[in-house]
Design a protein around this motif. Structure first.
Motif, PDB file in Angstrom:
ATOM      1  N   ARG A   1       0.831  -1.194   0.000  1.00  0.00           N
ATOM      2  CA  ARG A   1       0.000   0.000   0.000  1.00  0.00           C
ATOM      3  C   ARG A   1       0.871   1.251   0.000  1.00  0.00           C
ATOM      4  O   ARG A   1       1.913   1.293   0.659  1.00  0.00           O
TER       5      ARG A   1
ATOM      6  N   THR B   1       2.966  -1.326   5.381  1.00  0.00           N
ATOM      7  CA  THR B   1       1.892  -2.259   5.021  1.00  0.00           C
ATOM      8  C   THR B   1       1.923  -3.481   5.918  1.00  0.00           C
ATOM      9  O   THR B   1       0.881  -3.950   6.407  1.00  0.00           O
TER      10      THR B   1
ATOM     11  N   GLU C   1      -6.774   4.501   0.811  1.00  0.00           N
ATOM     12  CA  GLU C   1      -5.964   4.980  -0.306  1.00  0.00           C
ATOM     13  C   GLU C   1      -5.519   6.409  -0.012  1.00  0.00           C
ATOM     14  O   GLU C   1      -6.108   7.116   0.827  1.00  0.00           O
TER      15      GLU C   1
END
Length: 317
Positions: A215, A287, A301
């Motif tokens: 991520r 992450t 996000e």
């Protein structure tokens, strides 16, 4: 500008020391390259080198278009940022340093890293008709070759498994890394790329093995990485892996995860490739922490307005 300047091999050696010192990789976990000013050759780490022990003789000059090892000195002007004779790589011309700016070999860099003192390069063989050595081309007569850890699975590949010269039976040459095909294929696919950092970063590989996507947590991750592509597993050092990786970069992607193997990070400079590699591993570590805390599904996000700004060509964070 506070990044190491001048000879591209010194810059790559600095990357090697830093990624080991900061725990991205163990000493032999990857290989590095930089495109030379002629556009069709690059410095790439030799096979069997340790990333935190690199110096100028640790690199091999390879022609990008055909994979041949070049053994004659590049015909570029002297490096204006180093004193005491011509440079053997001569990066792009830059203004001369003012008094007190010259870096001595073995001196500490701005972050405290000390590069090893340069040792004199060993003699390289001259080759009839233009001093070069063709990599992976069969020949009736071969000379002795200094081999540095070419893995067994690479031996059958069309690639850097041998060096051919016409210099006679007493000549020797250093082979590039067994993963040189990965670098060359990417340079051919991306003329805008001038540096490639291929590493085996531990958290990146752990997440890949777990089937988890990295991520982008911070604005730095978004700015430097923007997107990360995954390349399915192929044997390291093979032309198949090299072509798959090169194809994955054609859309402008600069960060690849090579499944169960490592990452390939691209940029127009050694400094930017270094920053991208560091941010990729940091993104993987954050992450993993969210995964270990059981909160990965809650990780949002990056804000859409920030991503839109990047897509519009924002140049700062």
């Amino acid at each position: 500008m506070n990044y190491l300047r001048g000879d591209l091999r010194d810059q790559l050696a600095y990357v090697g020391q830093d990624v080991v010192r900061t725990g991205l990789v163990i000493g032999s976990g990857g290989n590095l390259s930089a495109r030379l000013p002629d556009g069709d050759s690059c410095w790439v780490t030799a096979g069997g080198t340790w990333l935190d022990r690199l110096d100028r003789p640790s690199f091999v000059r390879v022609r990008i278009s055909d994979g041949s090892v070049r053994t004659e000195p590049p015909t570029y002007s002297d490096d204006p940022l180093r004193s005491g004779g011509p440079a053997l790589d001569a990066g792009p011309a830059r203004p001369s340093r003012t008094a007190g700016q010259t870096r001595q070999d073995g001196a500490a860099l701005p972050d405290g890293t000390t590069l090893p003192a340069q040792r004199a390069p060993s003699a390289v063989p001259s080759v009839a008709g233009g001093a070069s050595a063709s990599v992976g081309v069969p020949a009736a007569a071969r000379v002795a070759v200094t081999r540095r850890s070419v893995p067994p699975h690479v031996q059958g590949e069309a690639g850097p498994s041998s060096v051919e010269t016409a210099a006679g039976p007493s000549a020797s040459a250093t082979l590039p890394t067994s993963e040189v095909a990965l670098h060359l294929a990417t340079y051919r696919a991306r003329p805008d790329v001038n540096a490639i950092v291929h590493l085996h970063p531990q958290t990146v590989l752990l997440l890949d093995a777990l089937g988890e996507q990295i991520r982008l947590v911070t604005t730095d991750h978004g700015f430097y990485l923007r997107r990360i592509a995954r390349v399915p597993f192929r044997l390291p050092g093979t032309s198949e892996l090299a072509e798959l990786a090169a194809d994955a970069t054609r859309d402008g992607t600069n960060c690849l995860v090579l499944s169960r193997h490592g990452c390939s990070v691209l940029a127009d400079s050694v400094e930017l490739a270094h920053k991208r590699a560091a941010n990729l591993e940091e993104a993987a570590r954050l992450t993993y922490r969210a995964l270990a805390a059981g909160r990965l599904a809650d990780l949002p996000e990056l804000p859409a307005e920030f991503l839109a700004r990047l897509d519009a060509g924002a140049t700062s964070v």
